[in-house]
Scaffold this active site. Structure first.
Site, PDB file in Angstrom:
ATOM      1  CB  CYS A   1      -4.277  -2.935 -15.351  1.00 42.25           C
ATOM      2  SG  CYS A   1      -4.905  -4.473 -14.621  1.00 42.25           S
TER       3      CYS A   1
ATOM      4  CG  HIS B   1      -2.157  -0.808   1.045  1.00 38.84           C
ATOM      5  ND1 HIS B   1      -2.850  -1.361   2.102  1.00 38.84           N
ATOM      6  CD2 HIS B   1      -2.835  -1.170  -0.070  1.00 38.84           C
ATOM      7  CE1 HIS B   1      -3.892  -2.015   1.621  1.00 38.84           C
ATOM      8  NE2 HIS B   1      -3.903  -1.924   0.324  1.00 38.84           N
TER       9      HIS B   1
ATOM     10  CG  ASN C   1       0.408  -5.415  -8.541  1.00 35.56           C
ATOM     11  OD1 ASN C   1       1.298  -5.202  -9.341  1.00 35.56           O
ATOM     12  ND2 ASN C   1      -0.353  -4.450  -8.067  1.00 35.56           N
TER      13      ASN C   1
END
Length: 556
Positions: free
Chosen positions: A486, A186, A438
């Site tokens: 993306c 994050h 990811n």
């Protein structure tokens, strides 16, 4: 000679300044017994502290907006977790003070997550931050957090909680360095959104002495201790050169020989649209819709509320492409009304499309809302499902889109290796692929994307990951369909060239990265990108892959 340390660069740019450490964590409260008659009062104190912290996190999210808002709202939900609250009250009932009960309950939950090896283990830093804030409020001491300073500095911490990262002042915090974290944590994502140079997973970062002058290269991951005047001049010249290149690079994404590579933005909600438009995004490659569902973990948002939010984004890109990802619930984004609380390993359980297929009414409402939001607009709407494993998943999603009357392209995210290995099969049911690098890295290497100890396996330069990207792109080309990226890999300017060489047809990233990638692509031809991609795939490690691609593109 300059002393150099190396971590993982996660946010472009160079910062030169003195070290300032994150505020000291809350001390462990003393273990003392309270009289039985005080239990009810202590339980009330604990509840009030939790609610106050949750409200503060939500308020910080509202101020920050965008991706930060979704992250902080998820953290507020963590603070209010009913199982945690029940554990706190049980501990108080048998004699613990409010602060000690909170400390022990969170410690128990923390140990459970860390030792179970669950996907949620990646949220341990977030959990620790919530605990520290609640205990600090109960003890009446200052909250841990960013240090007070009138002079700009480089922030150093073991890890940065989203609540701190989201509201960093870029005029004071020149950059930051953490010992923990990974390229997709994050903090890394929010750093890129802020445009603050950052390096994570730096061993021994906490040992950097307060006040030490350091230079942080957020592109290479290098940290220079007490840099010489020559080194500072070299870094500042390189930074100035990058800024000049960025200023000169405008318009649609394309290689030097005119091969078009649309550059799109990843957004977390309407609050991110302005930055994407300003950065010249040609559309949206990933519209995360979770922000709407995090407002209330117990109930899905109404169709009307969804229509309003979706239309705000669609209207910002007239005749542009907007790719919407339907709700990706589960794992680190649990929702009480959707996700089971007792899964032993949520990352490998019911999440993403699996959750939606188990709750078809939620999926249908979202698809219907998207259809209504796009009515009368010239926008090119595309809708994709997260966590598609095979052709059966892709067909189930495409059928749901048709049943909802959605006039849009239907696509599948490639986040599970099986989808990359069988991409041509998946493409029999959908019209495009979008690689979520990811999660694809996480599942390929069995390496939690939030754990610093395995960050080398989360490096998007890993040749095995590049192989899976190539497989997907080749399958899409064979089927005459598109295949974008993306995931955070697209935000690396050098890797963007390699991805283009692998056959990826569009790149989507945080708005702050768009100028860097646009400038990088414009320097090389498609043939150069293809040679760099081949060299990277031929390597045996992420570092060797990066070096090989760099050598090709620099003409070495």
């Amino acid at each position: 000679m300059d002393t150099t340390l190396r971590g993982v660069g996660v946010s472009h740019g160079v910062a030169i300044g003195e070290v300032r450490h994150m505020g000291t964590a809350v001390l462990e409260p003393p273990a003392k017994q309270i009289p039985a008659e005080d239990a009810e009062r202590e339980q009330g104190r604990a509840r009030q502290a939790v609610e106050a912290v949750a409200a503060d996190l939500t308020a910080r999210g509202n101020l920050a907006g965008g991706e930060a808002q979704a992250v902080l709202e998820a953290q507020a939900m963590m603070a209010q977790d009913p199982e945690l609250q029940a554990d706190v009250e049980r501990r108080i009932a048998v004699g613990s003070s409010a602060e000690r009960a909170v400390y022990d309950a969170f410690a128990s939950y923390r140990e459970l997550l860390a030792n179970a090896g669950e996907y949620l283990a990646g949220r341990v830093a977030d959990l620790d931050d919530v605990r520290n804030r609640v205990v600090a409020r109960l003890l009446g001491v200052p909250m841990p957090g960013v240090p007070d300073s009138d002079e700009p500095y480089v922030l150093v911490a073991r890890d940065l909680a989203p609540a701190d990262t989201a509201l960093l002042d870029p005029t004071l915090v020149l950059g930051f360095v953490t010992e923990e974290g990974g390229p997709t944590s994050h903090s890394a994502i929010l750093a890129r959104a802020l445009g603050v140079p950052a390096v994570v997973a730096l061993p021994g970062a906490g040992e950097l002495a307060e006040g030490t002058l350091i230079a942080v290269d957020g592109s290479s991951g290098e940290i220079f201790l007490n840099p010489s005047d020559e080194k500072k001049a070299e870094l500042e010249a390189a930074a100035a050169g990058r800024r000049a290149a960025l200023a000169a690079s405008t318009g649609p994404g394309a290689t030097a020989d005119g091969h078009k590579v649309p550059l799109l933005a990843n957004i977390g909600g309407p609050a991110d649209v302005a930055a994407a438009v300003e950065a010249g995004a040609e559309g949206v490659g990933l519209f995360r819709t979770e922000f709407l569902f995090l407002d209330d973990s117990k109930n899905a948002p109404s169709e009307e509320k969804q229509v309003t939010a979706y239309r705000q984004v669609l209207e910002a890109f007239p005749e542009g492409r907007v790719v919407v990802r339907v709700l990706d619930a589960g794992a680190d984004k649990p929702l009480d009304f959707l996700t089971p609380a007792d899964e032993p390993n949520p990352a490998l359980g019911v999440r993403g499309l699996r959750t939606l297929l188990d709750h078809p009414a939620v999926l249908r409402t979202q698809l219907t809302a998207l259809a209504k939001a796009a009515e009368g607009l010239p926008v090119h709407l595309e809708v994709m499902a997260p966590m598609v494993a095979d052709r059966a998943d892709a067909k189930a999603f495409a059928d749901a889109c048709r049943e909802a009357g959605l006039r849009a392209k239907f696509g599948a995210m490639v986040e599970i290796p099986s989808a990359a290995l069988r991409a041509r099969s998946v493409l029999q049911e959908v019209e495009f692929l979008s690689l979520g690098t990811n999660d694809l890295a996480q599942y390929t290497f069995a390496a939690d994307r939030q754990v610093g100890a395995v960050s080398r396996l989360q490096d998007p330069w890993q040749p095995a990951l590049l192989d899976l990207v190539a497989l997907s792109a080749e399958a899409a080309k064979a089927e005459g369909k598109s295949c974008g990226v993306c995931g955070e890999a697209a935000s690396d300017p050098l890797l963007a060239c390699v991805l283009t060489g692998l056959g990826v047809t569009s790149l989507s990233m945080g708005a702050a990265s768009l100028p860097y990638v646009r400038a990088s692509l414009a320097k090389f031809t498609l043939a150069q990108c293809e040679r760099a991609a081949a060299a990277a795939r031929a390597a045996d490690s992420a570092e060797d892959a990066r070096n090989a691609a760099q050598a090709v593109l620099s003409g070495e």
